[in-house]
Write a protein that holds these residues in place. Sequence first.
Motif, PDB file in Angstrom:
ATOM      1  N   SER A   1       0.803  -1.222   0.000  1.00  0.00           N
ATOM      2  CA  SER A   1       0.000   0.000   0.000  1.00  0.00           C
ATOM      3  C   SER A   1       0.835   1.271   0.000  1.00  0.00           C
ATOM      4  O   SER A   1       0.297   2.360  -0.190  1.00  0.00           O
ATOM      5  N   GLY A   2       2.150   1.141   0.229  1.00  0.00           N
ATOM      6  CA  GLY A   2       3.019   2.309   0.237  1.00  0.00           C
ATOM      7  C   GLY A   2       3.444   2.761   1.616  1.00  0.00           C
ATOM      8  O   GLY A   2       4.062   3.819   1.763  1.00  0.00           O
ATOM      9  N   LYS A   3       3.158   1.964   2.651  1.00  0.00           N
ATOM     10  CA  LYS A   3       3.493   2.358   4.021  1.00  0.00           C
ATOM     11  C   LYS A   3       4.998   2.545   4.215  1.00  0.00           C
ATOM     12  O   LYS A   3       5.455   3.599   4.668  1.00  0.00           O
ATOM     13  N   SER A   4       5.766   1.512   3.876  1.00  0.00           N
ATOM     14  CA  SER A   4       7.209   1.571   4.095  1.00  0.00           C
ATOM     15  C   SER A   4       7.866   2.608   3.191  1.00  0.00           C
ATOM     16  O   SER A   4       8.813   3.295   3.598  1.00  0.00           O
ATOM     17  N   THR A   5       7.382   2.725   1.961  1.00  0.00           N
ATOM     18  CA  THR A   5       7.945   3.727   1.049  1.00  0.00           C
ATOM     19  C   THR A   5       7.708   5.128   1.584  1.00  0.00           C
ATOM     20  O   THR A   5       8.598   5.995   1.529  1.00  0.00           O
ATOM     21  N   THR A   6       6.534   5.377   2.120  1.00  0.00           N
ATOM     22  CA  THR A   6       6.242   6.675   2.738  1.00  0.00           C
ATOM     23  C   THR A   6       7.200   6.947   3.890  1.00  0.00           C
ATOM     24  O   THR A   6       7.763   8.050   4.007  1.00  0.00           O
ATOM     25  N   ALA A   7       7.398   5.949   4.754  1.00  0.00           N
ATOM     26  CA  ALA A   7       8.296   6.111   5.902  1.00  0.00           C
ATOM     27  C   ALA A   7       9.724   6.405   5.448  1.00  0.00           C
ATOM     28  O   ALA A   7      10.393   7.297   5.982  1.00  0.00           O
ATOM     29  N   LYS A   8      10.200   5.671   4.457  1.00  0.00           N
ATOM     30  CA  LYS A   8      11.571   5.871   3.984  1.00  0.00           C
ATOM     31  C   LYS A   8      11.734   7.218   3.287  1.00  0.00           C
ATOM     32  O   LYS A   8      12.783   7.856   3.394  1.00  0.00           O
ATOM     33  N   ALA A   9      10.703   7.657   2.585  1.00  0.00           N
ATOM     34  CA  ALA A   9      10.773   8.959   1.927  1.00  0.00           C
ATOM     35  C   ALA A   9      10.852  10.075   2.964  1.00  0.00           C
ATOM     36  O   ALA A   9      11.618  11.042   2.798  1.00  0.00           O
ATOM     37  N   ILE A  10      10.095   9.954   4.038  1.00  0.00           N
ATOM     38  CA  ILE A  10      10.137  10.950   5.102  1.00  0.00           C
ATOM     39  C   ILE A  10      11.518  10.975   5.749  1.00  0.00           C
ATOM     40  O   ILE A  10      12.051  12.045   6.081  1.00  0.00           O
ATOM     41  N   ALA A  11      12.119   9.799   5.903  1.00  0.00           N
ATOM     42  CA  ALA A  11      13.456   9.707   6.506  1.00  0.00           C
ATOM     43  C   ALA A  11      14.564  10.112   5.543  1.00  0.00           C
ATOM     44  O   ALA A  11      15.731  10.162   5.936  1.00  0.00           O
ATOM     45  N   GLY A  12      14.212  10.379   4.287  1.00  0.00           N
ATOM     46  CA  GLY A  12      15.210  10.783   3.310  1.00  0.00           C
ATOM     47  C   GLY A  12      15.982   9.639   2.694  1.00  0.00           C
ATOM     48  O   GLY A  12      17.063   9.845   2.128  1.00  0.00           O
ATOM     49  N   LEU A  13      15.414   8.436   2.754  1.00  0.00           N
ATOM     50  CA  LEU A  13      16.125   7.254   2.270  1.00  0.00           C
ATOM     51  C   LEU A  13      15.734   6.856   0.853  1.00  0.00           C
ATOM     52  O   LEU A  13      16.387   6.002   0.258  1.00  0.00           O
ATOM     53  N   VAL A  14      14.659   7.424   0.329  1.00  0.00           N
ATOM     54  CA  VAL A  14      14.295   7.256  -1.078  1.00  0.00           C
ATOM     55  C   VAL A  14      13.981   8.642  -1.630  1.00  0.00           C
ATOM     56  O   VAL A  14      13.484   9.512  -0.903  1.00  0.00           O
ATOM     57  N   PRO A  15      14.262   8.889  -2.893  1.00  0.00           N
ATOM     58  CA  PRO A  15      14.052  10.227  -3.459  1.00  0.00           C
ATOM     59  C   PRO A  15      12.577  10.561  -3.614  1.00  0.00           C
ATOM     60  O   PRO A  15      11.750   9.704  -3.911  1.00  0.00           O
ATOM     61  N   ILE A  16      12.267  11.825  -3.391  1.00  0.00           N
ATOM     62  CA  ILE A  16      10.908  12.336  -3.537  1.00  0.00           C
ATOM     63  C   ILE A  16      10.765  12.969  -4.916  1.00  0.00           C
ATOM     64  O   ILE A  16      11.575  13.824  -5.299  1.00  0.00           O
ATOM     65  N   MET A  17       9.749  12.559  -5.650  1.00  0.00           N
ATOM     66  CA  MET A  17       9.528  13.105  -6.978  1.00  0.00           C
ATOM     67  C   MET A  17       8.834  14.464  -6.894  1.00  0.00           C
ATOM     68  O   MET A  17       9.116  15.377  -7.674  1.00  0.00           O
TER      69      MET A  17
END
Length: 270
Positions: free
Chosen positions: A46-62
């Motif tokens: 559903s995107g839970k972990s991706t959201t968490a990692k994006a907030i932590a700066g671990l995946v790039p935000i488009m």
Amino acid sequence: MNAPVLEVDDLHVRFGSEREPVHAVRGVGFTLDAGTVMGVVGESGSGKSTTAKAIAGLVPIMQGSVRFHGGPVRHRPGPGGVQMIFQDPIASLNPHRQVRDVVAEPLLITGTSLRRARSQAAEALADVGLDPDIFGGRRARQLSGGQAQRVAIARALLARPALLIADEPVSGLDVSVQAGIINLLHRSVTEQGTALLFVSHDLSVVRSLCESVLVLYRGETCEQGPCSHVLGNPQHPYTRSLIASVPEPGRSLAQVPVASVSAPDSSSVG
């Protein structure tokens, strides 16, 4: 009035190529104040972990923005920073270091003496149910998944963060241990003013710990608001289906309703 610890606005995360994009998160937004807990729920993908990692700066935000105390998220050691408990605890620990030093690391890198840092690390290990005399001298690679998870939790809480992002922090733990960990997290929120973003698929834990909840489906927000309102009186078909899917004694799988949910376009996944 103090500004929120965390502000997320119109968050979009995309993987893949321009020709074959995978929209993992689309338009998610919320705020999180000091001393409060927000749950993030949804099925796998559903995107839970991706959201968490994006907030932590671990995946790039488009697209969109994430602000920590009004500015960009900057990871800094010591109190008042950002810590994350990962869903895969073993991968987040240095396998060659002793557990006592893994836990003490947030203190060591801020100049705390080795003796004092190890003493506080021992207390943190005991708090998560690990005997420091037994586990302190072990290497992280010698731990089970549940033990590694508790070590990761001890390390994160010892750092006294202003923002703690916890991705399924109790999912790999025995039920007898979960209650103690939930109490530790609650104490960090109430006594230290930690803002806690709690990612979980366990709705019973979310009900007991979180004031508010964000429901994600294929990377998009279905519902968000006070936990008692969203989980007590869900308005979206997907939220109702998610709640109804929780096992109950005496109810067969055939009795679990399947909601008809309008999905985003086929290129979007969590």
